[in-house]
Scaffold this active site. Structure first.
Site, PDB file in Angstrom:
ATOM      1  N   ARG A 151       1.904   8.726  -5.552  1.00  0.00           N
ATOM      2  CA  ARG A 151       3.030   7.865  -5.914  1.00  0.00           C
ATOM      3  C   ARG A 151       3.637   8.292  -7.236  1.00  0.00           C
ATOM      4  O   ARG A 151       3.164   9.225  -7.892  1.00  0.00           O
ATOM      5  CB  ARG A 151       2.533   6.424  -6.016  1.00  0.00           C
TER       6      ARG A 151
ATOM      7  N   TYR B 132      -5.357   4.382   1.230  1.00  0.00           N
ATOM      8  CA  TYR B 132      -5.674   3.517   2.370  1.00  0.00           C
ATOM      9  C   TYR B 132      -7.095   3.868   2.779  1.00  0.00           C
ATOM     10  O   TYR B 132      -7.360   5.022   3.132  1.00  0.00           O
ATOM     11  CB  TYR B 132      -4.730   3.768   3.536  1.00  0.00           C
TER      12      TYR B 132
ATOM     13  N   PRO C  77       0.310  -0.071   8.198  1.00  0.00           N
ATOM     14  CA  PRO C  77       1.282   0.449   7.236  1.00  0.00           C
ATOM     15  C   PRO C  77       1.214   1.957   7.017  1.00  0.00           C
ATOM     16  O   PRO C  77       2.096   2.508   6.359  1.00  0.00           O
ATOM     17  CB  PRO C  77       0.894  -0.286   5.940  1.00  0.00           C
TER      18      PRO C  77
END
Lengths: 644, 644
Positions: free
Chosen positions: B257, B265, B341
């Site tokens: 990020r 995850y 997701p």
């Protein structure tokens, strides 16, 4: 620009402006490629690039045999391949906005432009001038906070155009600036004690006059008008940059702008200077200017409904005798050089003066750099100003002259000569040909006196003079700005313009071209060099904090790993944020943006590499080999620049 | 997204959110290429592109023969050459910021997100539902303005992480939003009468429950944790997107990020659902999640000092039975589809629901488009949701499954199958494979019932059904988004991505591929077509205002001129601002950015050209020839869509 550097360097600075508001229309508009590279190093080139009009092609219009103008040439507006940017046009007010936002962000709103504030008296304690290291404030300036009435510039009070359309030009993020910021102090005086003062106060510079310095040069007889209008015309190249020479009605330059605007520079052949050498400005109105334009552009039609701004000027070239008073008071921009605006140089060269000075002042004030580097400001920038004035002298005469009727017409200007001058001048006008002379900051051969403006700026801090080895990086020129090629981040494969990583954060950079680290001899060389670097007692206080590391290697990305193949000093560890993943790059193929081929572009050997030092303004200070000899050069360079 | 469209279309809209503030950390983060194209059509893709982390490569880590994980594959994170953007990652709070700024600018601060406001009762005057043309407000909603305490989400009250670091995550331009905007109304109720209501209110949608619609589907046994941390690790691919399958400790996905953060995850194999089918969330903490991650990533080390956000979820796939109640109340986003997701789809597909609906509502409310187009929302987007759920079902099982030990291990997941599913799924995950079915808005062959979700959305307004001719533009697919190639502005030679000119301003576009206008027969064809266009009584009220013109020709730029070679309807004249210079483009070589070769790219004949209609959301509605037959198709298309 200077305040931006002060914000970036964390300096306690004030900036005062006698105007009551920022600029909202008119004034300068052209941004050269080098200025955009500088904006990018501060992080806001994208805002300018997005809002601006992009100038791609220059069209030349000249009279044919029948005396009627026709397009004789199309040339790219800027040389192809020099920069990742091209020349763009955007009004000065927006550029001020980008700087204001940047200053606010990086000074945490500490530095604000104090508007409607005028300096009245400046005095010195000259005996305190020499010692820059002690905490004295040898300059005293008395400031006066103007009343609202005093702070309004004459033009915006007088001109219908500015009055009527003032608010219509405002971008949403400008509205806060309509409110004066130092409300409550109007009419009062204030005493400021300063370490340094920089006068960026224009052609009529108050600061220059206090110092008794002169601008040398004379005005010409050429008078030009300027209109910022939305043109209504059948002229086919109205969205191109155009140089139009009419047979006998004078010349015009077309500069297409943002928001459908076009700036027209229009020669006013019917207005002449009087006995004093000055033209009577009262005879010049938008109506007289557009009438002159209509004659030049005939048989095409040209009118307008909307005028954003207009002005008129008399061409002249003048350059300051001094840019620097005892390394304590400096002059920049129009305060030390004025010339004609058509080559789009004024705002650019002026910003670049302050860009050259700002980091030097910042590093000296913080006790990092030796105060002697301040002398390189005049040496480097007065030489640029002299070159600019010579360029403008030649270019403006070719542009204002009547076109030659034929080869026998010796009084007329040959259109071939004009075209050649434009194409050659383009390299100069890009801002990318600046080549700073030998000095304590530029380790190259030759005399610093000859290569600058005559000031002696050689270093006296190292026993043997450091000279970089140009042949190790044939396209990274000592004294010029570090050029750009695309490389990939080793850790995430993202393509970057390498130049994007030379940010204006006040740090020097050691750029390690590590070569091919998959060869064990080369890897050993890199490790030995990094050992010297990380064990240097002289550099230890500066490394990473004031001298950033940037590495580009030439092995395959997928066969190398950051932690395994590159010494820690190239990607230091932090206990809270882990390893630095943003300092090691590779010259390899990308998935989406091709292959930068940076080693070939830079002219660096793919196996052996080299080491390069860039200054905080991206100019190349030193080039050496990746061995003990190169290391001595690196350490020697910094010993000549940084405090021990 | 919906409010952005309302702002762009000038609709009087309100947006209420029960949360007290915008999002500042966590939640969604992945932006697919199609979402970036949409952001660009609104003008803010550059902000996301600049702040985000760019994901370039996906690395697959799997157990070797010894059971120890090793990198088995590297593939580009997105298919190469599909879009001018790639996949990027940026936290949802910044994306909300870009929308908030856009809504503010385009609604002149009229539309604001009213936070801490909850709907309590919704009722209808169904007898007023059918007539969309009269000015009635058949929906009544009672809103309650929450107190400060009620408006704080449970999580930010309970969690140490969010509490402690709340302010540290704020960007400078977010600080205003810390102040509640509807201060003074806390605890009061309000009655709103509306023409339309759209519930974008998440998986527990209050709006959906009022309508009695269901989400169909079941949860699985797979439990996953999420950590947003700055990792401290020796894992070499921590800045790559990674899928890690451990031999027996579960799987992990690494999503690098912005700002050094990495989202992990992490499969929680030791947590199981209880008898109710739900996992006990109280057993899940950051400590249990990182411990699970450490087992998966071993023998590499992984710890952190800084955690930005964390959560856990149980995988399930559910899709709504209805997206639309009588074309008056609509559901979008998680209210009608929920899934896992990890493929980075949730925020994207949800925004694209609202992007599909917004312009349709805007044009119907303004009386421009026939209300029947509203039925295409469910037909188009429920079909996409069904495809998404099928994709996610397959992908999440492959990812959560234990890797096969060898070819005989039939219970394990083959890593080759996983890799192939990822590469194939990439096209779907990019958002660029969406292909809307035949309808009044998409003039293509086949049954609208079969090609959508079963809703009948064929047009009944034209005598003969309009069907576009796909063969005239083989790479501009009817029903898909208009693809991108670079072209030059005819008037100033500037290169543009043609897609950049398909702005989300609520207008349809007639894109005229004019062919080679230097051939006199082709020029006559163009003129005849433009005569039909500019003399159409049906289109006259809409032309330029609601239907923009965009032209791309294939002659040499320097041999053509805007005013001489292109009919006025392609670049209309305005008495105040002159000719339109921004609508005619050429497929020619640029000075600095190569040759787009757009005609070849689009599969359009360089001599004959064609005509294409795009919807306000850039999806291709019609393709026809540049002649009378093609003109009838264009007029017929719009007669089926716009009010007469």
């Amino acid at each position: 620009m200077l305040a931006a550097w002060m914000a970036r360097c964390g300096i306690n600075a004030r900036i005062v402006d006698k105007r009551g508001t920022k600029i909202y229309a008119g004034q300068a508009d052209g941004l050269q490629m080098r200025s955009l590279e500088i904006f990018d190093s501060f992080g806001f080139a994208d805002r300018a690039w997005k809002e601006a009009n992009h100038m791609i092609e220059m069209c030349m219009w000249n009279p044919g045999q029948d005396g009627v103008i026709r397009r004789s040439d199309r040339v790219p507006d800027v040389p192809v391949g020099l920069s990742r940017f091209q020349q763009i046009v955007l009004h000065q007010g927006r550029i001020e906005r980008f700087f204001l936002d940047h200053i606010k962000k990086h000074s945490e709103d500490r530095i604000r432009v104090e508007r409607g504030v005028l300096p009245e008296v400046m005095s010195f304690s000259e005996e305190e001038f020499n010692d820059h290291s002690i905490d004295t404030y040898p300059i005293t300036v008395k400031l006066r906070h103007l009343t609202e009435e005093e702070a309004m510039p004459e033009q915006s009070k007088a001109s219908e155009v500015s009055d009527g359309l003032f608010r219509s030009n405002l971008a949403a993020d400008d509205t806060d600036d309509l409110i004066r910021q130092s409300v409550g102090k109007e009419g009062t005086a204030e005493i400021v004690r300063a370490k340094y003062v920089v006068g960026c106060d224009g052609a009529h510079s108050w600061t220059r006059k206090q110092l008794g310095f002169e601008l040398e040069g004379e005005p010409t007889d050429f008078i030009w008008g300027v209109l910022d209008i939305i043109p209504i015309t059948d002229f086919p190249d109205i969205r191109m940059r155009c140089a139009i020479h009419s047979a006998s009605s004078g010349s015009m330059m077309v500069i297409p702008r943002e928001n459908k605007l076009v700036r027209l520079y229009i020669q006013l052949t019917e207005i002449k200077p009087d006995a004093s050498g000055r033209a009577d400005r009262s005879k010049i109105t938008p109506a007289t200017i557009i009438a002159a334009a209509q004659k030049i552009i005939a048989p095409y039609k040209l009118t307008y409904e909307y005028c954003d701004w207009w002005t008129a000027y008399q061409i002249g070239q003048r350059v300051g005798t001094n840019f620097d008073y005892s390394s304590r008071v400096f002059l920049a921009g129009d305060a030390v050089h004025t010339h004609s605006p058509k080559a789009g140089q004024g705002m650019n060269v002026s910003m670049q003066d302050a860009y050259n000075l700002g980091w030097k002042l910042g590093l000296v004030i913080r006790g990092i750099a030796r105060p002697e580097i301040l002398k390189t400001y005049q040496s480097e920038r007065r030489r640029v100003a002299q070159d600019l004035i010579a360029f403008d002298h030649k270019f403006s005469r070719l542009f204002s002259g009547r076109p030659a009727k034929d080869v026998l017409d010796e009084e007329g200007v040959s259109m071939e000569a004009f075209r050649d001058a434009f194409v050659k001048g383009n390299m100069f006008a890009s801002g990318l040909s600046v080549d700073y002379g030998s000095s304590m900051l530029i380790a190259k051969e030759g005399s610093s006196i000859d290569q600058g403006d005559g000031t002696d700026v050689s270093s006296s801090y190292t026993k043997t003079r450091v000279v970089g080895r140009q042949e190790l990086a044939t396209n990274i020129k000592l004294g010029m700005r570090f050029p750009n090629y695309k490389v990939l981040n080793q850790s995430d494969a993202r393509p970057w313009h390498l130049q994007e990583n030379l940010r204006s954060d006040g740090r020097f950079r050691i750029i390690v071209f590590a070569g091919d680290v998959l060869f064990s001899t080369q890897k050993s060389k890199l490790e030995a060099f990094c050992d010297l670097l990380s064990s240097s007692q002289f550099l230890a206080p500066y490394l990473h904090r004031n001298i950033a590391m940037l590495t580009v290697h030439s092995s395959k990305r997928t066969e190398t790993e950051l932690l395994r193949d590159f010494p820690e000093v190239l990607h230091p560890f932090d206990t809270r944020t882990g390893w630095d993943y943003d300092s090691v790059f590779v010259d390899d193929e990308s998935y989406h943006e091709g292959f930068g081929d940076a080693y070939n572009g830079y002219g660096v050997d793919k196996e052996a590499g080299c080491v390069v030092i860039t200054r905080p303004d991206q100019y190349v200070g030193f080039i050496g080999s990746l061995n003990e000899q190169g290391w001595e050069g690196v350490e020697g360079y910094f010993k000549g620049v940084l405090m021990s």
